[in-house]
Design a protein around this motif. Sequence first.
Motif, PDB file in Angstrom:
ATOM      1  N   TYR A 148       0.894  -1.242   0.120  1.00  0.00           N
ATOM      2  CA  TYR A 148      -0.077  -0.145   0.082  1.00  0.00           C
ATOM      3  C   TYR A 148       0.821   1.144   0.028  1.00  0.00           C
ATOM      4  CZ  TYR A 148      -3.885  -3.091   1.199  1.00  0.00           C
ATOM      5  OH  TYR A 148      -4.854  -4.094   1.505  1.00  0.00           O
ATOM      6  N   GLU A 149       2.099   1.251   0.579  1.00  0.00           N
ATOM      7  CA  GLU A 149       2.947   2.172   0.410  1.00  0.00           C
ATOM      8  C   GLU A 149       4.421   1.867   0.445  1.00  0.00           C
ATOM      9  OE1 GLU A 149       1.274   5.265   3.698  1.00  0.00           O
ATOM     10  OE2 GLU A 149       2.281   3.881   4.487  1.00  0.00           O
ATOM     11  N   TYR A 180       4.460   2.622  -4.575  1.00  0.00           N
ATOM     12  CA  TYR A 180       3.133   2.698  -4.136  1.00  0.00           C
ATOM     13  C   TYR A 180       2.888   3.563  -3.331  1.00  0.00           C
ATOM     14  CZ  TYR A 180       4.456  -2.090  -5.653  1.00  0.00           C
ATOM     15  OH  TYR A 180       4.995  -3.239  -6.581  1.00  0.00           O
ATOM     16  N   SER A 182      -0.311   5.473  -1.219  1.00  0.00           N
ATOM     17  CA  SER A 182      -1.696   5.341  -0.600  1.00  0.00           C
ATOM     18  C   SER A 182      -2.368   6.725  -0.455  1.00  0.00           C
ATOM     19  CB  SER A 182      -1.687   4.763   0.848  1.00  0.00           C
ATOM     20  OG  SER A 182      -2.757   4.595   1.534  1.00  0.00           O
ATOM     21  N   VAL A 188      -5.018   3.021  -3.741  1.00  0.00           N
ATOM     22  CA  VAL A 188      -3.613   2.844  -3.805  1.00  0.00           C
ATOM     23  C   VAL A 188      -3.357   2.997  -5.316  1.00  0.00           C
ATOM     24  CG1 VAL A 188      -1.454   1.229  -3.641  1.00  0.00           C
ATOM     25  CG2 VAL A 188      -3.192   1.419  -1.802  1.00  0.00           C
ATOM     26  N   ARG A 235     -10.134  -0.897  -2.861  1.00  0.00           N
ATOM     27  CA  ARG A 235     -10.364  -1.893  -1.932  1.00  0.00           C
ATOM     28  C   ARG A 235     -12.100  -1.459  -1.763  1.00  0.00           C
ATOM     29  NH1 ARG A 235      -8.272  -5.027   2.088  1.00  0.00           N
ATOM     30  NH2 ARG A 235      -9.946  -6.645   2.828  1.00  0.00           N
ATOM     31  N   ARG A 280      -2.195  -9.837   2.611  1.00  0.00           N
ATOM     32  CA  ARG A 280      -2.957  -9.426   1.461  1.00  0.00           C
ATOM     33  C   ARG A 280      -2.797 -10.096   0.095  1.00  0.00           C
ATOM     34  NH1 ARG A 280       0.183  -3.363   2.703  1.00  0.00           N
ATOM     35  NH2 ARG A 280      -0.216  -3.258   4.599  1.00  0.00           N
TER      36      ARG A 280
END
Length: 304
Positions: A148-149, A180, A182, A188, A235, A280
């Motif tokens: 995500y980051e 990446y 967020s 993302v 998401r 994930r």
Amino acid sequence: MHFHPQSADEAAAQPPSLTAAFAMATDNGSAVAGVAHMHYWDSDQWRFSGVAGYAHLNLDFFGGGGPASSQDNSARWTVDGTFVQPQLYRRIAPNWYLGAQLRYASVRQSFGFIPPDAQKATGPLDVTSTGAGALLQRDTRDNKFNPYEGSLLDFNAMFIRSGLGGDVSYNALDVRYRKYLSLRPDLVLATDLHGCARTGDVPLFDDCFLQLRGFPATRYIGRYMALAQAELRWRVIGPLGLVAFAGTGLVANRFGDLGVGGAPVGFGIGFRYMVLEAERINLRVDLAQGGGSRVVYVSVTEAF
């Protein structure tokens, strides 16, 4: 895929080690099988990854050198090979890893009729390729499978030499940067830049391939390649997610010819279902459009 158990201290200091077995078969007679292992220890001071397997692939050969020389007609290209590649990294500074790698591949290739306007030197057909190389990596991702980051910068140099027991000598260099961001807790933006170069007596199976969703994996092949792609990942609710993606790239047999003939563009949408929340891990289904064709991809883990 088996994730090895960790203590609380190990889970706080390093990713989980895993062992995986994989296999695939298609209705055109292609088949692949193998095993892979990723191992982390000493509070992520050391990282090991290795893969070994066998592949029998019935592919399409369109010629090489990028969009300018690729044709609509193709020839049957059969590849049979076994391969082993271990890699070992050592952390040298926060988020930086220096490594070494070995590779062994024994490959047999054969071709059907190659259209005259799609001619390209295919290099040696029956090849044992043995080499060693250097690795450099900067990794700030918050997760190895679905970040995500953070970002991942990879330098991969492989030097194939006949003096190491193989039949050919050539150099392979890949540089890749993935970022990446967020934008919101549920949104993302992922981007991917990839450059590839090959020099020397390169067999066709180890050329640069433009891996662009929406096109056959063998549609664009050459000694030099540049790829850029982006994906917006949402998401939606619970384990369900949606993505939109697009990408483009350049391929040529000479560096100065990159961009000649234009750049293919692929784009599409995808659906995600998170099958393992702790790591994930997503099941992904992507519908991609490229070059007048539509392709559906079904896979585990993200495209990049």
